[in-house]
Write a protein that holds these residues in place. Sequence first.
Motif, PDB file in Angstrom:
ATOM      1  N   ARG A  26       0.832  -1.208   0.000  1.00 42.88           N
ATOM      2  CA  ARG A  26       0.000   0.000   0.000  1.00 42.88           C
ATOM      3  C   ARG A  26       0.864   1.255   0.000  1.00 42.88           C
ATOM      4  NH1 ARG A  26      -5.334  -1.620   2.725  1.00 42.88           N
ATOM      5  NH2 ARG A  26      -4.941  -3.637   3.694  1.00 42.88           N
ATOM      6  N   SER A  27       0.292   2.325  -0.559  1.00 44.35           N
ATOM      7  CA  SER A  27       0.909   3.642  -0.498  1.00 44.35           C
ATOM      8  C   SER A  27      -0.181   4.695  -0.665  1.00 44.35           C
ATOM      9  CB  SER A  27       1.971   3.812  -1.580  1.00 44.35           C
ATOM     10  OG  SER A  27       2.462   5.139  -1.599  1.00 44.35           O
ATOM     11  N   SER A  28       0.127   5.909  -0.224  1.00 43.39           N
ATOM     12  CA  SER A  28      -0.864   6.983  -0.330  1.00 43.39           C
ATOM     13  C   SER A  28      -1.072   7.441  -1.768  1.00 43.39           C
ATOM     14  CB  SER A  28      -0.435   8.179   0.524  1.00 43.39           C
ATOM     15  OG  SER A  28       0.798   8.694   0.077  1.00 43.39           O
ATOM     16  N   SER A  29      -0.147   7.097  -2.672  1.00 45.10           N
ATOM     17  CA  SER A  29      -0.317   7.480  -4.076  1.00 45.10           C
ATOM     18  C   SER A  29      -0.076   6.282  -4.981  1.00 45.10           C
ATOM     19  CB  SER A  29       0.643   8.609  -4.457  1.00 45.10           C
ATOM     20  OG  SER A  29       1.974   8.147  -4.551  1.00 45.10           O
ATOM     21  N   THR A  30      -0.891   6.185  -6.010  1.00 44.35           N
ATOM     22  CA  THR A  30      -0.765   5.080  -6.963  1.00 44.35           C
ATOM     23  C   THR A  30       0.573   5.124  -7.690  1.00 44.35           C
ATOM     24  OG1 THR A  30      -3.166   5.054  -7.289  1.00 44.35           O
ATOM     25  CG2 THR A  30      -1.837   3.987  -8.963  1.00 44.35           C
ATOM     26  N   GLY A  31       1.055   6.336  -7.972  1.00 50.21           N
ATOM     27  CA  GLY A  31       2.320   6.459  -8.680  1.00 50.21           C
ATOM     28  C   GLY A  31       3.487   5.872  -7.906  1.00 50.21           C
ATOM     29  N   TYR A  32       3.599   6.232  -6.622  1.00 51.45           N
ATOM     30  CA  TYR A  32       4.694   5.699  -5.823  1.00 51.45           C
ATOM     31  C   TYR A  32       4.501   4.208  -5.553  1.00 51.45           C
ATOM     32  CZ  TYR A  32       8.276   5.289  -2.218  1.00 51.45           C
ATOM     33  OH  TYR A  32       9.382   4.903  -1.496  1.00 51.45           O
ATOM     34  N   LEU A  33       3.245   3.785  -5.436  1.00 46.43           N
ATOM     35  CA  LEU A  33       2.975   2.364  -5.218  1.00 46.43           C
ATOM     36  C   LEU A  33       3.581   1.522  -6.330  1.00 46.43           C
ATOM     37  CD1 LEU A  33       1.488   0.078  -3.674  1.00 46.43           C
ATOM     38  CD2 LEU A  33      -0.485   0.523  -5.153  1.00 46.43           C
ATOM     39  N   LYS A  34       3.481   1.994  -7.569  1.00 46.69           N
ATOM     40  CA  LYS A  34       4.026   1.230  -8.689  1.00 46.69           C
ATOM     41  C   LYS A  34       5.535   1.041  -8.543  1.00 46.69           C
ATOM     42  CE  LYS A  34       0.451   2.650 -11.995  1.00 46.69           C
ATOM     43  NZ  LYS A  34       0.147   3.438 -13.219  1.00 46.69           N
ATOM     44  N   GLU A  35       6.228   2.069  -8.050  1.00 48.57           N
ATOM     45  CA  GLU A  35       7.665   1.942  -7.815  1.00 48.57           C
ATOM     46  C   GLU A  35       7.957   0.891  -6.756  1.00 48.57           C
ATOM     47  OE1 GLU A  35       9.693   5.605  -7.030  1.00 48.57           O
ATOM     48  OE2 GLU A  35       8.313   6.762  -8.298  1.00 48.57           O
ATOM     49  N   VAL A  36       7.193   0.934  -5.668  1.00 50.50           N
ATOM     50  CA  VAL A  36       7.421   0.006  -4.561  1.00 50.50           C
ATOM     51  C   VAL A  36       7.129  -1.428  -5.003  1.00 50.50           C
ATOM     52  CG1 VAL A  36       6.705  -0.633  -2.225  1.00 50.50           C
ATOM     53  CG2 VAL A  36       6.936   1.776  -2.840  1.00 50.50           C
ATOM     54  N   VAL A  37       6.052  -1.616  -5.769  1.00 49.92           N
ATOM     55  CA  VAL A  37       5.690  -2.952  -6.230  1.00 49.92           C
ATOM     56  C   VAL A  37       6.832  -3.574  -7.029  1.00 49.92           C
ATOM     57  CG1 VAL A  37       4.198  -4.170  -7.872  1.00 49.92           C
ATOM     58  CG2 VAL A  37       3.180  -2.676  -6.139  1.00 49.92           C
ATOM     59  N   GLU A  38       7.475  -2.798  -7.868  1.00 44.86           N
ATOM     60  CA  GLU A  38       8.592  -3.336  -8.645  1.00 44.86           C
ATOM     61  C   GLU A  38       9.738  -3.773  -7.740  1.00 44.86           C
ATOM     62  OE1 GLU A  38       8.525  -4.122 -11.881  1.00 44.86           O
ATOM     63  OE2 GLU A  38       6.415  -3.545 -11.586  1.00 44.86           O
ATOM     64  N   LYS A  39       9.982  -3.033  -6.680  1.00 42.78           N
ATOM     65  CA  LYS A  39      11.033  -3.409  -5.733  1.00 42.78           C
ATOM     66  C   LYS A  39      10.662  -4.680  -4.972  1.00 42.78           C
ATOM     67  CE  LYS A  39      12.683   1.319  -5.123  1.00 42.78           C
ATOM     68  NZ  LYS A  39      12.901   2.449  -4.187  1.00 42.78           N
TER      69      LYS A  39
END
Length: 388
Positions: free
Chosen positions: A237-250
């Motif tokens: 989870r993240s407060s923004s969809t954009g940053y979530l996509k970065e985290v998901v890749e990691k």
Amino acid sequence: MKTATERIGVLREEISAMARTIHENPELGHEERLAVQLQKELLERHGFAVEVGTAGLPTAFTAVYRSGKPGPTLAYLSEYDALPELGHACGHNLICCVACAAGIALKDAVDEYGGEVWVVGAPAEETSGGKVDLAKAGVYDRFDAAMMAHPHYRYAGSGSLYAIEPLQFEFFGREAHAAADPENGINALDAAIQTFNGINALRQHLRDDVRIHGIIADGGAAPNIVPGYACARFYVRSSSTGYLKEVVEKVKRCAEAGAAAAGATLTITNFENGYDNLMSNSLLSDRSIEHLRGLGVEGDMSVYDTKGSSDIGDVSQRCPTIHMWFDVTADPRIGSHTKEFAACAGSDYALENTFLQAAALTLTGEDLLKDPAFLAAVKQEFEQNLGK
């Protein structure tokens, strides 16, 4: 034209009966046949054209009342699924009542000022997120604004909800006797454990608004067998969809590294729908709070931000949206998804506040219909937030 409170008052008996019936007959996501039938019958009695099975979901529906004159197209969002064992411990039996009551009560204003009012029912908010499927089908693209309200321990303005990605990692190794023949095995559970270790190391390099939590859904059959298969599931989870996509890749790279270290192969899937973050419209939220105060509601009604997630986030990326909160417990110690909250959702106290919340959302809808400047400002805020 009667006041919103008067129009809601005419509906009290029908809405109360529906709320209690749905509360006493809880249905899990994608099984909400009674709840949908009750709403369909209610809305059709009051002049709405109802379609069940929207976007191929058997327990989704759209209901529309058209004035025949040009004007805004507004939506009230309905939820009605329950939780396993706990029943309506999130109060969705009341969410659908707010939506139906506000939609019906807005009809007179639609006739006077023009436009359309819709009630949109989406199944399975607690699990697979029916609004995501409806959003993908373009259902919400037509609306100038969408509104709903969720039971809570107090009244509150529409705040933030986190974006979420449900990840499933399946690791495939090779079984062997764990004592007599371990050298011929490839331990899929080791890959899963290394994935957890990698994610735990990753946390220190992520923003504070990230939440990652997971389980091992399958870790093997017996201690004396090298596990040839393992499955881990995570919510990211993240407060923004954009940053979530970065985290998901990691996070995915952690699983890939775990599989490589163990010599296993890896399959990555989503075991549920992911949700966008809720992008609340502050103008709509503030106006609804103003109407609540005008209806006599007192006390703290500040914006409520939560790190939880909901499929209404996907709606908010397509049109101006609010997810208001209303009091059904009067006690902050009673949290949702508990048997105590389920009892509150069936109480007379909760019903009274359901009618107040429906009246406030009706008045907010009236403002959008009769005040082009307010509607334009709401849309401008949406466009600005979308561009951030």
